[in-house]
Design a protein around this motif. Structure first.
Motif, mmCIF file in Angstrom:
data_model
loop_
_atom_site.group_PDB
_atom_site.id
_atom_site.type_symbol
_atom_site.label_atom_id
_atom_site.label_comp_id
_atom_site.label_asym_id
_atom_site.label_seq_id
_atom_site.Cartn_x
_atom_site.Cartn_y
_atom_site.Cartn_z
ATOM 1 N N LYS A 62 11.488 1.677 -14.992
ATOM 2 C CA LYS A 62 11.716 1.791 -13.552
ATOM 3 C C LYS A 62 10.597 2.584 -12.883
ATOM 4 C CE LYS A 62 15.967 2.370 -12.382
ATOM 5 N NZ LYS A 62 17.297 2.981 -12.133
ATOM 6 N N ASN A 63 10.148 3.675 -13.541
ATOM 7 C CA ASN A 63 9.083 4.506 -12.980
ATOM 8 C C ASN A 63 7.755 3.765 -12.918
ATOM 9 O OD1 ASN A 63 10.604 6.774 -12.451
ATOM 10 N ND2 ASN A 63 10.269 7.678 -14.477
ATOM 11 N N VAL A 64 7.442 2.993 -13.956
ATOM 12 C CA VAL A 64 6.200 2.220 -13.963
ATOM 13 C C VAL A 64 6.197 1.229 -12.810
ATOM 14 C CG1 VAL A 64 4.865 0.465 -15.200
ATOM 15 C CG2 VAL A 64 5.732 2.466 -16.419
ATOM 16 N N ARG A 65 7.280 0.478 -12.674
ATOM 17 C CA ARG A 65 7.331 -0.534 -11.614
ATOM 18 C C ARG A 65 7.341 0.106 -10.231
ATOM 19 N NH1 ARG A 65 11.391 -3.968 -15.259
ATOM 20 N NH2 ARG A 65 9.841 -5.276 -16.302
ATOM 21 N N TYR A 66 8.044 1.227 -10.112
ATOM 22 C CA TYR A 66 8.092 1.924 -8.818
ATOM 23 C C TYR A 66 6.691 2.396 -8.401
ATOM 24 C CZ TYR A 66 8.759 5.668 -5.433
ATOM 25 O OH TYR A 66 8.663 6.467 -4.328
ATOM 26 N N ASN A 67 5.961 3.006 -9.348
ATOM 27 C CA ASN A 67 4.647 3.540 -9.016
ATOM 28 C C ASN A 67 3.614 2.438 -8.797
ATOM 29 O OD1 ASN A 67 4.463 6.661 -9.089
ATOM 30 N ND2 ASN A 67 5.804 6.162 -10.813
ATOM 31 N N LEU A 68 3.720 1.339 -9.545
ATOM 32 C CA LEU A 68 2.851 0.185 -9.262
ATOM 33 C C LEU A 68 3.132 -0.354 -7.864
ATOM 34 C CD1 LEU A 68 2.771 -1.793 -12.640
ATOM 35 C CD2 LEU A 68 0.860 -0.640 -11.521
ATOM 36 N N GLY A 69 4.413 -0.347 -7.486
ATOM 37 C CA GLY A 69 4.781 -0.771 -6.133
ATOM 38 C C GLY A 69 4.186 0.147 -5.079
ATOM 39 N N GLU A 70 4.179 1.462 -5.372
ATOM 40 C CA GLU A 70 3.571 2.428 -4.445
ATOM 41 C C GLU A 70 2.076 2.163 -4.288
ATOM 42 O OE1 GLU A 70 6.309 3.815 -2.694
ATOM 43 O OE2 GLU A 70 4.863 5.458 -2.618
ATOM 44 N N VAL A 71 1.420 1.868 -5.409
ATOM 45 C CA VAL A 71 -0.014 1.554 -5.362
ATOM 46 C C VAL A 71 -0.248 0.317 -4.505
ATOM 47 C CG1 VAL A 71 -2.037 0.885 -6.705
ATOM 48 C CG2 VAL A 71 -0.472 2.602 -7.604
ATOM 49 N N SER A 72 0.520 -0.730 -4.768
ATOM 50 C CA SER A 72 0.356 -1.985 -4.028
ATOM 51 C C SER A 72 0.568 -1.782 -2.527
ATOM 52 C CB SER A 72 1.345 -3.026 -4.562
ATOM 53 O OG SER A 72 1.218 -4.238 -3.857
ATOM 54 N N LYS A 73 1.638 -1.055 -2.181
ATOM 55 C CA LYS A 73 1.960 -0.832 -0.766
ATOM 56 C C LYS A 73 0.859 -0.036 -0.066
ATOM 57 C CE LYS A 73 5.054 2.254 0.199
ATOM 58 N NZ LYS A 73 6.352 2.962 0.278
ATOM 59 N N ASN A 74 0.396 1.017 -0.694
ATOM 60 C CA ASN A 74 -0.599 1.879 -0.047
ATOM 61 C C ASN A 74 -2.002 1.270 -0.063
ATOM 62 O OD1 ASN A 74 0.462 4.690 0.891
ATOM 63 N ND2 ASN A 74 1.627 4.178 -0.960
ATOM 64 N N VAL A 75 -2.296 0.427 -1.055
ATOM 65 C CA VAL A 75 -3.566 -0.306 -1.023
ATOM 66 C C VAL A 75 -3.607 -1.217 0.205
ATOM 67 C CG1 VAL A 75 -4.806 -2.223 -2.109
ATOM 68 C CG2 VAL A 75 -4.224 -0.219 -3.438
ATOM 69 N N THR A 76 -2.496 -1.921 0.440
ATOM 70 C CA THR A 76 -2.422 -2.799 1.616
ATOM 71 C C THR A 76 -2.582 -1.992 2.907
ATOM 72 O OG1 THR A 76 -0.940 -4.326 0.456
ATOM 73 C CG2 THR A 76 -0.982 -4.455 2.854
ATOM 74 N N SER A 77 -1.892 -0.855 2.986
ATOM 75 C CA SER A 77 -2.000 -0.007 4.175
ATOM 76 C C SER A 77 -3.417 0.528 4.333
ATOM 77 C CB SER A 77 -1.016 1.167 4.081
ATOM 78 O OG SER A 77 0.317 0.708 4.042
ATOM 79 N N GLY A 78 -4.053 0.888 3.212
ATOM 80 C CA GLY A 78 -5.419 1.401 3.265
ATOM 81 C C GLY A 78 -6.397 0.349 3.756
ATOM 82 N N ILE A 79 -6.256 -0.888 3.268
ATOM 83 C CA ILE A 79 -7.143 -1.975 3.690
ATOM 84 C C ILE A 79 -6.987 -2.238 5.186
ATOM 85 C CG2 ILE A 79 -7.547 -4.472 3.468
ATOM 86 C CD1 ILE A 79 -6.813 -4.135 0.473
ATOM 87 N N GLU A 80 -5.778 -2.090 5.699
ATOM 88 C CA GLU A 80 -5.506 -2.352 7.111
ATOM 89 C C GLU A 80 -5.858 -1.169 8.015
ATOM 90 O OE1 GLU A 80 -1.753 -5.415 6.250
ATOM 91 O OE2 GLU A 80 -1.393 -3.431 7.114
ATOM 92 N N SER A 81 -6.303 -0.039 7.415
ATOM 93 C CA SER A 81 -6.643 1.151 8.197
ATOM 94 C C SER A 81 -7.873 0.887 9.066
ATOM 95 C CB SER A 81 -6.935 2.338 7.270
ATOM 96 O OG SER A 81 -5.792 2.683 6.537
ATOM 97 N N TYR A 82 -7.907 1.566 10.211
ATOM 98 C CA TYR A 82 -9.021 1.400 11.142
ATOM 99 C C TYR A 82 -10.010 2.559 11.090
ATOM 100 C CZ TYR A 82 -6.526 -2.536 13.123
ATOM 101 O OH TYR A 82 -5.909 -3.741 13.292
ATOM 102 N N ASN A 83 -9.742 3.557 10.246
ATOM 103 C CA ASN A 83 -10.713 4.637 10.088
ATOM 104 C C ASN A 83 -10.716 5.106 8.641
ATOM 105 O OD1 ASN A 83 -8.870 7.162 9.801
ATOM 106 N ND2 ASN A 83 -8.093 6.157 11.644
ATOM 107 N N LEU A 84 -11.824 5.726 8.237
ATOM 108 C CA LEU A 84 -12.036 6.112 6.841
ATOM 109 C C LEU A 84 -11.042 7.168 6.392
ATOM 110 C CD1 LEU A 84 -13.803 5.732 4.339
ATOM 111 C CD2 LEU A 84 -15.340 7.484 5.240
#
Length: 251
Positions: free
Chosen positions: A26-48
C-alpha cells in the motif's frame, strides 16, 4: 497446552507478516501515486519555484519507494525508482523552467513502468513463496543482484553525464548572455559616435570621433562584471572625448 500456544504463535506470526507485506504494498503504491500527481503538477507549473516545490515532494516520495522495494527485492522497480530520483534531482538543480520541465517529463513514462514492474514483482514473489522455490531461485536472485549492481553503476555514470551536460549548457548560456550584452553595447556606441560626428559637423568643427572595438572573443573571455565595467569605462571615455572636442571647437 504447549501445542495450543504454538498454534497461536504461528497464527500471530503469519498474520503479522501478511499485514506487514500488505502495508508495504500500500505504501509503495501510495508514494508512486504521490510522485505521479506532483510530477503532473510540476510540469503544469508556470514558474520555476512552484515546479521545484512539487519536485521536492516527488523526491521525498520516491526515496520512500526505493527503500520499500529494495527491502522487498523488487529490483526492476528499484532500478526505475533510481532513474526517477536522478531526473528529479536534475530538475531541482536546473536554473531554467524549460530545463526543469524537460526532466520532469522524462519521469512520466518511468512512473507507469514502476507501477507495472512492482505489480509483476509482487505476483512473482507470491508465486515463488507458494511454490517454495529452492536453489534455482537463489541463483536467479544472485544474478538479479549482480545485474542491479551493474545497472546502478550505469545510473551513476548517467548522473555524471547529466551533470556534465548541465555544466556545458550553463557555459553556453553564459557565453550567449555575454555576446548579446557585447553586441548591444557595441551598437549603442556606434550610434553615439555617429550622433557625435553629426553634431560636430553641424557645428562646423574640423574634428571627428572614432572608435576601435576590441575583439569579441577577447572581451567575452572576461567575466560578466568585468565586461560591464569595460563598456562603462569606454562610454565614459568617449563622452569625455566628445566634450573635449566641442570645447576645442568653441575656442
Amino acid at each position: 497446552m504447549k501445542q495450543a500456544y504454538l498454534i497461536i504463535f504461528l497464527f500471530t506470526f503469519i498474520f503479522t507478516t501478511a499485514h506487514s507485506q500488505q502495508s508495504n504494498t500500500k505504501n509503495v503504491r501510495y508514494n508512486l501515486g504521490e510522485v505521479s500527481k506532483n510530477v503532473t503538477s510540476g510540469i503544469e507549473s508556470y514558474n520555476l519555484e512552484d515546479l521545484k516545490y512539487h519536485a521536492r515532494i516527488c523526491k521525498e516520495a520516491i526515496e520512500v519507494v526505493e527503500k520499500l522495494v529494495e527491502a522487498e527485492q523488487c529490483y526492476n522497480t528499484l532500478d526505475l525508482s533510481n532513474s526517477i530520483a536522478i531526473y528529479l534531482e536534475t530538475a531541482l538543480l536546473a536554473e531554467e523552467l524549460v530545463t526543469a520541465r524537460t526532466y520532469l517529463n522524462k519521469t512520466e513514462e518511468l512512473i507507469l513502468k514502476a507501477f507495472y514492474e512492482y505489480d509483476i514483482c509482487k505476483s512473482e514473489l507470491s508465486n515463488a513463496k507458494s511454490s517454495k522455490y529452492g536453489e534455482n531461485a537463489l541463483n536467479t536472485l544472485q544474478q538479479k543482484q549482480a545485474d542491479l549492481k551493474a545497472r546502478q553503476a550505469g545510473l551513476e555514470q548517467q548522473a555524471k553525464d547529466i551533470e556534465l551536460q548541465l555544466a556545458e549548457q550553463e557555459k553556453r548560456e553564459s557565453l550567449l548572455k555575454k555576446q548579446q550584452f557585447i553586441a548591444s553595447n557595441e551598437r549603442a556606441i556606434t550610434r553615439n559616435i555617429n550622433t557625435y560626428n553629426d553634431v560636430l559637423k553641424s557645428c562646423d568643427c574640423q574634428d571627428t570621433m572614432s572608435y576601435a572595438s576590441e575583439s569579441v572573443s577577447v572581451i567575452s573571455a572576461k567575466n560578466f562584471q568585468d565586461i560591464r565595467m569595460h563598456y562603462l569605462d569606454t562610454i565614459i571615455g568617449i563622452s569625455e572625448n566628445y566634450t573635449s572636442k566641442l570645447k576645442a571647437c568653441k575656442n
